[in-house]
Design a protein around this motif. Structure first.
Motif, PDB file in Angstrom:
ATOM      1  N   ASP A 234       0.815  -1.212   0.000  1.00 37.13           N
ATOM      2  CA  ASP A 234       0.000   0.000   0.000  1.00 37.13           C
ATOM      3  C   ASP A 234       0.855   1.271   0.000  1.00 37.13           C
ATOM      4  O   ASP A 234       0.326   2.377   0.132  1.00 37.13           O
ATOM      5  CB  ASP A 234      -0.939   0.009   1.211  1.00 37.13           C
ATOM      6  CG  ASP A 234      -2.138   0.923   1.019  1.00 37.13           C
ATOM      7  OD1 ASP A 234      -2.722   0.900  -0.083  1.00 37.13           O
ATOM      8  OD2 ASP A 234      -2.487   1.653   1.963  1.00 37.13           O
ATOM      9  N   TRP A 266      -8.168   2.597  -3.541  1.00 36.09           N
ATOM     10  CA  TRP A 266      -7.246   1.573  -4.061  1.00 36.09           C
ATOM     11  C   TRP A 266      -6.585   0.761  -2.956  1.00 36.09           C
ATOM     12  O   TRP A 266      -5.853  -0.187  -3.234  1.00 36.09           O
ATOM     13  CB  TRP A 266      -6.155   2.236  -4.905  1.00 36.09           C
ATOM     14  CG  TRP A 266      -6.659   3.137  -5.983  1.00 36.09           C
ATOM     15  CD1 TRP A 266      -7.906   3.116  -6.565  1.00 36.09           C
ATOM     16  CD2 TRP A 266      -5.936   4.202  -6.611  1.00 36.09           C
ATOM     17  NE1 TRP A 266      -7.999   4.101  -7.508  1.00 36.09           N
ATOM     18  CE2 TRP A 266      -6.804   4.790  -7.565  1.00 36.09           C
ATOM     19  CE3 TRP A 266      -4.652   4.716  -6.464  1.00 36.09           C
ATOM     20  CZ2 TRP A 266      -6.422   5.865  -8.359  1.00 36.09           C
ATOM     21  CZ3 TRP A 266      -4.262   5.782  -7.256  1.00 36.09           C
ATOM     22  CH2 TRP A 266      -5.137   6.351  -8.193  1.00 36.09           C
ATOM     23  N   ARG A 267      -6.798   1.152  -1.720  1.00 36.47           N
ATOM     24  CA  ARG A 267      -6.191   0.411  -0.613  1.00 36.47           C
ATOM     25  C   ARG A 267      -6.701  -1.026  -0.585  1.00 36.47           C
ATOM     26  O   ARG A 267      -7.867  -1.273  -0.903  1.00 36.47           O
ATOM     27  CB  ARG A 267      -6.532   1.088   0.722  1.00 36.47           C
ATOM     28  CG  ARG A 267      -5.759   2.388   0.994  1.00 36.47           C
ATOM     29  CD  ARG A 267      -6.130   2.918   2.368  1.00 36.47           C
ATOM     30  NE  ARG A 267      -5.401   4.107   2.736  1.00 36.47           N
ATOM     31  CZ  ARG A 267      -4.203   4.113   3.324  1.00 36.47           C
ATOM     32  NH1 ARG A 267      -3.603   2.970   3.589  1.00 36.47           N
ATOM     33  NH2 ARG A 267      -3.613   5.240   3.650  1.00 36.47           N
ATOM     34  N   PRO A 268      -5.868  -1.997  -0.186  1.00 35.18           N
ATOM     35  CA  PRO A 268      -4.474  -1.862   0.288  1.00 35.18           C
ATOM     36  C   PRO A 268      -3.450  -2.133  -0.807  1.00 35.18           C
ATOM     37  O   PRO A 268      -2.381  -2.668  -0.536  1.00 35.18           O
ATOM     38  CB  PRO A 268      -4.407  -2.942   1.362  1.00 35.18           C
ATOM     39  CG  PRO A 268      -5.232  -4.058   0.772  1.00 35.18           C
ATOM     40  CD  PRO A 268      -6.362  -3.364   0.030  1.00 35.18           C
ATOM     41  N   TRP A 269      -3.767  -1.762  -2.065  1.00 35.45           N
ATOM     42  CA  TRP A 269      -2.923  -2.134  -3.196  1.00 35.45           C
ATOM     43  C   TRP A 269      -2.366  -0.918  -3.933  1.00 35.45           C
ATOM     44  O   TRP A 269      -2.129  -0.973  -5.131  1.00 35.45           O
ATOM     45  CB  TRP A 269      -3.724  -2.995  -4.184  1.00 35.45           C
ATOM     46  CG  TRP A 269      -4.435  -4.148  -3.581  1.00 35.45           C
ATOM     47  CD1 TRP A 269      -5.785  -4.360  -3.536  1.00 35.45           C
ATOM     48  CD2 TRP A 269      -3.847  -5.282  -2.934  1.00 35.45           C
ATOM     49  NE1 TRP A 269      -6.073  -5.539  -2.901  1.00 35.45           N
ATOM     50  CE2 TRP A 269      -4.903  -6.137  -2.526  1.00 35.45           C
ATOM     51  CE3 TRP A 269      -2.529  -5.666  -2.657  1.00 35.45           C
ATOM     52  CZ2 TRP A 269      -4.682  -7.331  -1.853  1.00 35.45           C
ATOM     53  CZ3 TRP A 269      -2.300  -6.858  -1.987  1.00 35.45           C
ATOM     54  CH2 TRP A 269      -3.378  -7.677  -1.595  1.00 35.45           C
ATOM     55  N   ARG A 270      -2.118   0.171  -3.232  1.00 36.65           N
ATOM     56  CA  ARG A 270      -1.699   1.386  -3.931  1.00 36.65           C
ATOM     57  C   ARG A 270      -0.319   1.266  -4.569  1.00 36.65           C
ATOM     58  O   ARG A 270      -0.029   1.940  -5.562  1.00 36.65           O
ATOM     59  CB  ARG A 270      -1.761   2.580  -2.974  1.00 36.65           C
ATOM     60  CG  ARG A 270      -3.191   2.922  -2.562  1.00 36.65           C
ATOM     61  CD  ARG A 270      -3.256   4.199  -1.763  1.00 36.65           C
ATOM     62  NE  ARG A 270      -2.491   4.099  -0.517  1.00 36.65           N
ATOM     63  CZ  ARG A 270      -2.350   5.117   0.337  1.00 36.65           C
ATOM     64  NH1 ARG A 270      -2.903   6.290   0.077  1.00 36.65           N
ATOM     65  NH2 ARG A 270      -1.659   4.949   1.457  1.00 36.65           N
TER      66      ARG A 270
END
Length: 290
Positions: A234, A266-270
């Motif tokens: 993230d 977009w969390r947790p994949w920023r």
């Protein structure tokens, strides 16, 4: 020979959950490779490894369903550690279906994900090494950062076969850079000596707080280290010029504060969103050399 010892050599196939988009993954490693520590030769990425019991060299070649890995180790007992580092470097344990599904929920990111499913986050095999390289790369081009790092390796690196280990201890006064940057490097080296842990298993909150307290460590440097050294999925870089330009071109907010607010979805994949945004630019990090 590795560090004066007969090496143990073996090969392994590193499997992953498909899809995997290799272009930015290997492209980034190749474009930022430090001469002497890393190289791209005949479709294979090679680099030195610092391991619990010794040293080694990893050779990695991407295939559609696996990454071919050959290891040369000074101590065969390091094999499991070396394989783990290679998997971490290439983010092979990611769940691309979960990441892509989450990012595709944003209609402005969805076309990027559809065009390049399975993007991974290029990482590092040595968190301390990456942090030092991040300081060397502050406010200079990728080419200049490589030049600074190559000079450091030539002066202080430890031979490993035909490569070198990146030095983690040296006198910052030897660096050809502004005095303020040398002070930043000295603070980082002191922190590492005092116990700052930048390994994949380290406490990210502790590392972020410690790094943020160091002189010359702004959000871009801190988040870059969290992304690549500690594997924070993230980590986010809203002040990065490339990210801001990509955001503006896509119709996303381009000011850091507004982009951070939009990125909450977009969390947790920023960190993966960062890879997609960077890939909209025409830069060598986004492609594997022919």
């Amino acid at each position: 020979m590795l560090a004066g010892m007969p090496p143990a050599t073996f090969s392994e196939q590193l499997y992953f959950q498909a899809p995997l988009w290799p272009d930015n993954l290997f492209g980034h490693l190749i474009a930022t490779a430090v001469p002497g520590v890393e190289e791209w030769r005949n479709g294979v990425y090679r680099r030195s490894l610092r391991l619990p019991r010794g040293v080694g060299i990893a050779s990695l070649r991407p295939f559609p369903d696996h990454v071919a890995c050959t290891l040369e180790l000074s101590d065969s007992r390091d094999s499991a550690s070396a394989l783990d580092l290679c998997r971490f470097l290439l983010d092979l344990d990611a769940d691309p279906l979960a990441v892509d599904a989450a990012l595709s929920a944003d209609p402005l990111l969805a076309p990027l994900v559809s065009a390049a499913p399975g993007r991974r986050v290029p990482r590092t095999v040595d968190g301390a090494e990456f942090a030092i390289r991040a300081v060397l790369g502050q406010q200079v081009s990728t080419k200049a950062a490589r030049t600074h790092a190559a000079r450091l390796v030539a002066a202080f690196g430890t031979p490993v076969g035909d490569l070198y280990l990146f030095p983690l201890s040296f006198d910052p006064a030897a660096l050809a850079m502004p005095e303020s940057r040398r002070r930043t490097m000295a603070a980082l080296l002191d922190a590492l000596e005092s116990g700052l842990d930048l390994s994949p298993g380290a406490d990210r909150a502790v590392a972020r707080e410690w790094l943020s307290s160091l002189p010359g460590f702004g959000p871009w440097t801190v988040e870059s280290i969290l992304m690549r050294s500690l594997g924070d999925p993230d980590a986010f870089l809203p002040t990065d010029l490339g990210i801001r330009l990509a955001a503006e071109a896509l119709g996303l907010p381009s000011t850091p504060a507004a982009l951070v607010r939009r990125s909450e979805a977009w969390r947790p994949w920023r960190a993966y969103a960062v890879q997609h945004l960077w890939a909209t630019g025409d830069h060598e990090v986004n492609r594997i050399p022919a």
